[in-house]
Motif scaffolding. Structure first.
Motif, mmCIF file in Angstrom:
data_model
loop_
_atom_site.group_PDB
_atom_site.id
_atom_site.type_symbol
_atom_site.label_atom_id
_atom_site.label_comp_id
_atom_site.label_asym_id
_atom_site.label_seq_id
_atom_site.Cartn_x
_atom_site.Cartn_y
_atom_site.Cartn_z
ATOM 1 N N ARG A 106 0.892 -1.178 -0.034
ATOM 2 C CA ARG A 106 0.070 0.105 -0.172
ATOM 3 C C ARG A 106 1.013 1.234 0.233
ATOM 4 N NH1 ARG A 106 -5.411 -0.384 1.420
ATOM 5 N NH2 ARG A 106 -6.180 -2.598 1.400
ATOM 6 N N ARG A 107 2.045 1.270 0.282
ATOM 7 C CA ARG A 107 3.046 2.326 0.118
ATOM 8 C C ARG A 107 4.516 1.861 -0.004
ATOM 9 N NH1 ARG A 107 1.264 1.665 5.218
ATOM 10 N NH2 ARG A 107 -0.349 3.166 5.087
ATOM 11 N N CYS A 187 1.314 3.824 -16.485
ATOM 12 C CA CYS A 187 1.028 3.981 -15.235
ATOM 13 C C CYS A 187 -0.094 5.274 -15.322
ATOM 14 C CB CYS A 187 2.055 4.310 -14.266
ATOM 15 S SG CYS A 187 1.689 4.782 -12.746
ATOM 16 N N ALA A 188 0.206 6.473 -16.040
ATOM 17 C CA ALA A 188 -0.491 7.542 -16.250
ATOM 18 C C ALA A 188 -2.020 7.414 -16.633
ATOM 19 C CB ALA A 188 0.330 8.675 -17.090
ATOM 20 N N ALA A 189 -2.040 6.309 -17.698
ATOM 21 C CA ALA A 189 -3.182 5.843 -18.211
ATOM 22 C C ALA A 189 -4.070 5.381 -17.363
ATOM 23 C CB ALA A 189 -2.939 5.104 -19.465
ATOM 24 N N LEU A 190 -3.535 4.441 -16.513
ATOM 25 C CA LEU A 190 -4.374 3.632 -15.652
ATOM 26 C C LEU A 190 -4.935 4.809 -14.435
ATOM 27 C CD1 LEU A 190 -5.679 1.434 -14.104
ATOM 28 C CD2 LEU A 190 -3.389 0.904 -13.099
ATOM 29 N N ASP A 191 -3.954 5.698 -14.125
ATOM 30 C CA ASP A 191 -4.328 6.784 -13.021
ATOM 31 C C ASP A 191 -5.489 7.444 -13.812
ATOM 32 O OD1 ASP A 191 -3.805 8.183 -10.511
ATOM 33 O OD2 ASP A 191 -3.224 9.875 -11.807
ATOM 34 N N ALA A 192 -5.499 7.867 -15.056
ATOM 35 C CA ALA A 192 -6.439 8.799 -15.686
ATOM 36 C C ALA A 192 -7.842 8.032 -15.768
ATOM 37 C CB ALA A 192 -6.114 9.145 -16.974
ATOM 38 N N ILE A 215 -8.472 -4.555 -12.303
ATOM 39 C CA ILE A 215 -7.828 -3.727 -11.755
ATOM 40 C C ILE A 215 -6.336 -4.232 -11.250
ATOM 41 C CG2 ILE A 215 -7.516 -2.143 -9.356
ATOM 42 C CD1 ILE A 215 -10.761 -2.092 -9.912
ATOM 43 N N VAL A 216 -6.428 -5.582 -10.728
ATOM 44 C CA VAL A 216 -5.107 -6.330 -10.177
ATOM 45 C C VAL A 216 -4.392 -6.450 -11.408
ATOM 46 C CG1 VAL A 216 -4.419 -8.147 -9.215
ATOM 47 C CG2 VAL A 216 -6.114 -7.064 -7.990
ATOM 48 N N HIS A 217 -4.984 -6.656 -12.511
ATOM 49 C CA HIS A 217 -4.146 -7.060 -13.837
ATOM 50 C C HIS A 217 -3.447 -5.929 -14.200
ATOM 51 C CE1 HIS A 217 -2.969 -9.277 -17.250
ATOM 52 N NE2 HIS A 217 -3.665 -8.427 -17.797
ATOM 53 N N ARG A 218 -4.256 -4.657 -14.485
ATOM 54 C CA ARG A 218 -3.587 -3.582 -14.697
ATOM 55 C C ARG A 218 -2.628 -3.099 -13.814
ATOM 56 N NH1 ARG A 218 -6.458 -0.130 -18.098
ATOM 57 N NH2 ARG A 218 -4.731 1.450 -18.252
ATOM 58 N N TRP A 219 -2.745 -3.017 -12.516
ATOM 59 C CA TRP A 219 -1.874 -2.742 -11.586
ATOM 60 C C TRP A 219 -0.571 -3.634 -11.664
ATOM 61 C CZ3 TRP A 219 -0.040 1.459 -9.299
ATOM 62 C CH2 TRP A 219 0.593 1.188 -8.234
ATOM 63 N N CYS A 243 -1.677 6.512 -8.507
ATOM 64 C CA CYS A 243 -2.253 5.575 -8.801
ATOM 65 C C CYS A 243 -2.735 4.415 -7.990
ATOM 66 C CB CYS A 243 -1.714 5.107 -10.085
ATOM 67 S SG CYS A 243 -2.408 3.882 -11.131
ATOM 68 N N ARG A 244 -1.594 4.208 -7.063
ATOM 69 C CA ARG A 244 -1.572 3.146 -6.142
ATOM 70 C C ARG A 244 -2.847 3.345 -5.179
ATOM 71 N NH1 ARG A 244 2.472 0.194 -3.987
ATOM 72 N NH2 ARG A 244 3.969 1.771 -5.110
ATOM 73 N N ALA A 245 -2.893 4.786 -4.629
ATOM 74 C CA ALA A 245 -3.868 5.235 -3.982
ATOM 75 C C ALA A 245 -5.644 4.877 -4.290
ATOM 76 C CB ALA A 245 -3.730 6.686 -3.575
#
Length: 279
Positions: A106-107, A187-192, A215-219, A243-245
Motif C-alpha cells: 500500500r505504500r 501508469c498515467a493511463a491507469l491513473d487517468a 484492476i489487479v491485472h492492470r496494476w 495510482c496506487r491510492a
C-alpha cells in the motif's frame, strides 16, 4: 443492486480495458492470484467464464489460454461432475506468492541502506546477471558491470567488488532507466482511467470479481516492472503513488468474493461486441 450500480460497473469495465490489449492467460493468472492462490483453491470452467467474459473475452479464448497455462506448468485441472476445475500448481502458487507482497503493497517502503557490486571479470558478470534476474524487484542494474542492492553487504562475494553505498543523488538518466517512458505512460493511463470512477457502489460478488481481476491485472503489469524505490529515484512525471491510492480505494470497496459465491452466481449480460483478445 440498483441500475446505477450496473451502469457504474459497465462504465468501469470500459474505462479500465487496456488500450494495448491483454493476454488472456495473464488475466487468468491475475484472477487466480487474487482469489484462488491457496492450496486446493480452484474454480470451475463455467464460473471462470462468468468472471472473464464480461471483460470482453470470448469463451474459446479462455479455453486456449487455460491450455497454455497447463502446458507451461502454471495451472492444472481435474474433472468434477460434468465440468473441470482449474487451480494453480505448486509452481504457480510459488510464483504468485513471490509477487503478491509487491502487488498489494500500500505504500513504498524502499530501503535506506544500499551496497554496490561491481564486476570486472566474465565470472563476475555471470554472477551479476544471475543476481539481477532473481531479484528483479529489489536490485537495480546501473549498467552492465554494476548492481545496486538494498541493505548493507552481508559478506565478501568472490569475483565482485562490494561497497556499502549512501545514495546522495540520482541522475535523470538512471531515473529514465528505472521508469522508462512506456511504463510511465501506462501508469498515467491507469491513473487517468481510475480518476473519474470515484467511489465504488455496492456490487454483487460476480461484478466484484470481474472488476478486481481487471484492476489487479492492470496494476500488476505496472508495479512488477520496476523496483520498489523511494521518491528520490522516481521521475517527476511518475504517477505511481497517486495510482496506487486509487487502486486500493477501489479494492477496499470491493471485498474478495468467495469461490462458492462465484460458482453459484448467474452469468452477467455480455457486451454487444466483445473485444477480441489474444490468448
Amino acid at each position: 443492486m440498483t441500475t446505477d450500480s450496473h451502469d457504474w460497473f459497465n462504465t468501469a469495465v470500459q474505462a479500465l480495458a487496456d488500450p494495448q490489449g491483454q493476454r488472456v492467460w495473464s488475466i487468468i493468472v491475475s484472477f487466480l492470484g487474487d482469489m484462488a492462490q491457496g492450496e486446493g483453491a480452484g474454480i470451475s470452467s463455467a464460473a471462470l467464464t462468468r468472471v472473464i467474459t464480461p471483460l470482453g473475452i470470448k469463451p474459446e479464448a479462455i479455453r486456449v489460454a487455460l491450455h497454455r497455462l497447463r502446458k507451461d506448468g502454471w495451472t492444472d485441472s481435474e474433472r468434477r461432475g460434468r465440468g473441470s476445475v482449474h487451480f494453480l500448481t505448486p509452481h504457480g502458487r510459488a510464483q504468485s506468492a513471490e509477487v503478491t507482497p509487491r502487488i498489494y503493497m500500500r505504500r513504498t517502503s524502499a530501503p535506506q541502506d544500499w551496497h554496490m557490486m561491481i564486476a570486472g571479470t566474465p565470472e563476475g558478470l555471470e554472477l551479476l546477471d544471475a543476481l539481477a534476474d532473481s531479484h528483479r524487484t529489489t536490485m537495480i542494474r546501473v549498467n552492465r558491470q554494476t548492481l545496486l542492492a538494498p541493505g548493507e553487504a552481508a559478506a565478501a562475494t568472490p569475483d565482485l567488488l562490494v561497497l556499502n553505498a549512501e545514495i546522495a543523488t540520482v541522475p535523470a538518466w538512471l531515473k529514465e532507466e528505472l521508469f522508462p517512458a512506456a511504463l510511465r505512460k501506462s501508469c498515467a493511463a491507469l491513473d487517468a482511467a481510475l480518476l473519474p470512477l470515484g467511489a465504488a457502489p455496492p456490487l454483487d460478488p460476480l461484478r466484484r470479481a470481474c472488476l478486481r481481476t481487471l484492476i489487479v491485472h492492470r496494476w500488476r503489469r505496472i508495479v512488477l516492472r520496476h523496483p520498489n524505490l523511494s521518491a528520490s529515484f522516481q521521475p517527476a512525471d511518475w504517477r505511481g503513488e497517486a495510482c496506487r491510492a486509487k487502486v486500493f480505494a477501489l479494492l477496499d470497496a470491493m471485498p474478495l468474493p468467495s469461490l462458492l459465491e462465484l460458482e453459484q452466481a448467474e452469468a452477467l449480460p455480455l457486451p454487444e461486441e466483445a473485444a477480441d483478445l489474444q490468448a
